[in-house]
Design an enzyme around this catalytic site. Structure first.
Site, PDB file in Angstrom:
ATOM      1  N   LYS A 181      -5.871   4.382   8.465  1.00 18.20           N
ATOM      2  CA  LYS A 181      -4.779   5.165   7.890  1.00 18.20           C
ATOM      3  C   LYS A 181      -5.087   6.663   7.913  1.00 18.20           C
ATOM      4  O   LYS A 181      -4.186   7.478   8.148  1.00 18.20           O
ATOM      5  CB  LYS A 181      -4.487   4.687   6.467  1.00 18.20           C
TER       6      LYS A 181
ATOM      7  N   SER B 270       0.784  -1.237   0.000  1.00 15.54           N
ATOM      8  CA  SER B 270       0.000   0.000   0.000  1.00 15.54           C
ATOM      9  C   SER B 270       0.816   1.288   0.000  1.00 15.54           C
ATOM     10  O   SER B 270       0.250   2.368  -0.138  1.00 15.54           O
ATOM     11  CB  SER B 270      -0.959   0.015   1.197  1.00 15.54           C
TER      12      SER B 270
END
Length: 365
Positions: free
Chosen positions: A302, A257
């Site tokens: 996140k 990611s």
């Protein structure tokens, strides 16, 4: 003893009993929470995250932070009290254990898979960044893995460059399977390769390996249902030779990611000026060799981690926008991106203060 006192004592004892029971009752859940966020333009553990040699680089300011998610280990047995606390907490998320560790995946298997995905994301970040800048990158079809006990074991090795199969040039990984399956099981096929050691030595010197050799392999029958196609027991992939050295120094991080943010950091260091204009930008997203940004897991954790660190803007993969927009931390602006080009344009607008028309994330996507 007064009735009220007795009732309170009984209630307290019942509550203690329930709490004790909750501690011992194990539930099939795991926890996700915001992990570390690291500036790809800065240092981590005393050394630069991005180290480029053999090419001119430029000073950078601001932040291009990659973000992570912290998860409980595969063998951790969560109790009921922890699960309830996690469900109530805003900065953590309780999910079924199989969501993070499907098919009984062990901690070691998960760590290995994450390490491989992280390594691949670094390669794709380098390739997409250099392509964005118009810097040529040489690509090669390679032997990615060799199946133990297969006809290729001991004859082909991971990292070997596949130049041709049966005299037909190989240009993409899919070409290998197509050429092999032209045979019937038991027939011979000839691979023309550059051995992995010679290719690695050439790549280190930023040159092209030219010495090839032919390897003859007898095909075998595949295990899948159907006609039983011919196979040799390898998977093919892509490797690259770069015109200069780009090292990404970031330990204890896994998964794919961070690809987008690594790519942006590389572009920023290789070009004059500052992409962010000194602003604090964080983000996430996988990236492929052509700069396509893909979705990731744990987007809500996140965004929380990024805002806690001080981020003002968050580059969000298009396919994560709807989820991220449902609960965006105060003071954080989500910016929708689908490609590296989208992210570059958004950063230039942020740096120049042109933020009114930035692509927005909504609960509809």
């Amino acid at each position: 003893m007064p009735r009220r006192t007795a009732t309170m004592l009984a209630s307290t004892l019942i509550l203690i009993a329930l709490l004790c029971a909750g501690v011992f009752i194990k539930v099939p859940y795991s926890e996700m929470s915001p992990g570390p966020t690291v500036n790809t333009l800065g240092d981590h553990d005393g050394e630069p995250v991005l180290q480029i040699s053999g090419r001119k680089t430029y000073p950078t300011t601001g932040h291009l932070n990659m973000t992570t998610v912290r998860v409980t280990s595969a063998d951790y047995k969560m109790n009921l009290v922890e699960a309830v606390y996690g469900w109530l907490a805003h900065d953590s998320k309780i999910v079924p254990h199989d969501t993070l560790y499907p098919d009984g995946k062990t901690e070691q298997q998960s760590t290995q898979e994450n390490a491989e995905e992280f390594s691949q994301s670094q390669e794709s970040a380098k390739v997409s960044a250099l392509k964005e800048l118009g810097i040529p990158v040489k690509s090669w079809v390679i032997v990615s893995t060799v199946v133990k006990g297969s006809p290729s074991e001991g004859r082909l090795h991971a990292g070997d460059v596949i130049k041709a199969v049966d005299g037909t040039a190989v240009k993409a990984p899919d070409d290998v399977a197509k050429l092999v399956t032209r045979h019937k099981p038991g027939e011979k096929t000839v691979f023309r390769i550059v051995p992995a050691k010679e290719q690695a030595a050439a790549a280190k010197e930023h040159t092209t390996a030219t010495a090839t050799k032919d390897v003859t392999i007898t095909t075998t029958k595949s295990d899948d249902s159907g006609t039983g196609r011919a196979i040799v027991g390898i998977s093919a992939g892509i490797d690259h030779t770069f015109p200069f050295t780009i090292d990404i120094k970031l330990a204890d991080v896994g998964g794919p990611s961070a690809g987008l943010m690594f790519s942006l950091g590389i572009v920023d260091k290789l070009t004059p000026g500052n992409l962010t204009g000194g602003k604090f930008v964080a983000g996430t997203g996988t990236i492929d060799d052509n700069g396509k940004v893909g979705p990731i897991g744990g987007i809500d954790m996140k965004t929380v981690g990024a805002r806690n660190k001080g981020a003002q803007y968050f580059l969000t993969p298009k396919d994560n926008c709807a989820e991220a927009a449902k609960d965006t931390p105060d003071g954080l602006r989500l910016v929708k991106v689908d490609t590296l080009g989208d992210a570059m344009k958004a950063l230039k607008d942020i740096g120049a203060g042109r933020t009114s028309d930035l692509p927005k994330c909504t609960v509809k996507g």
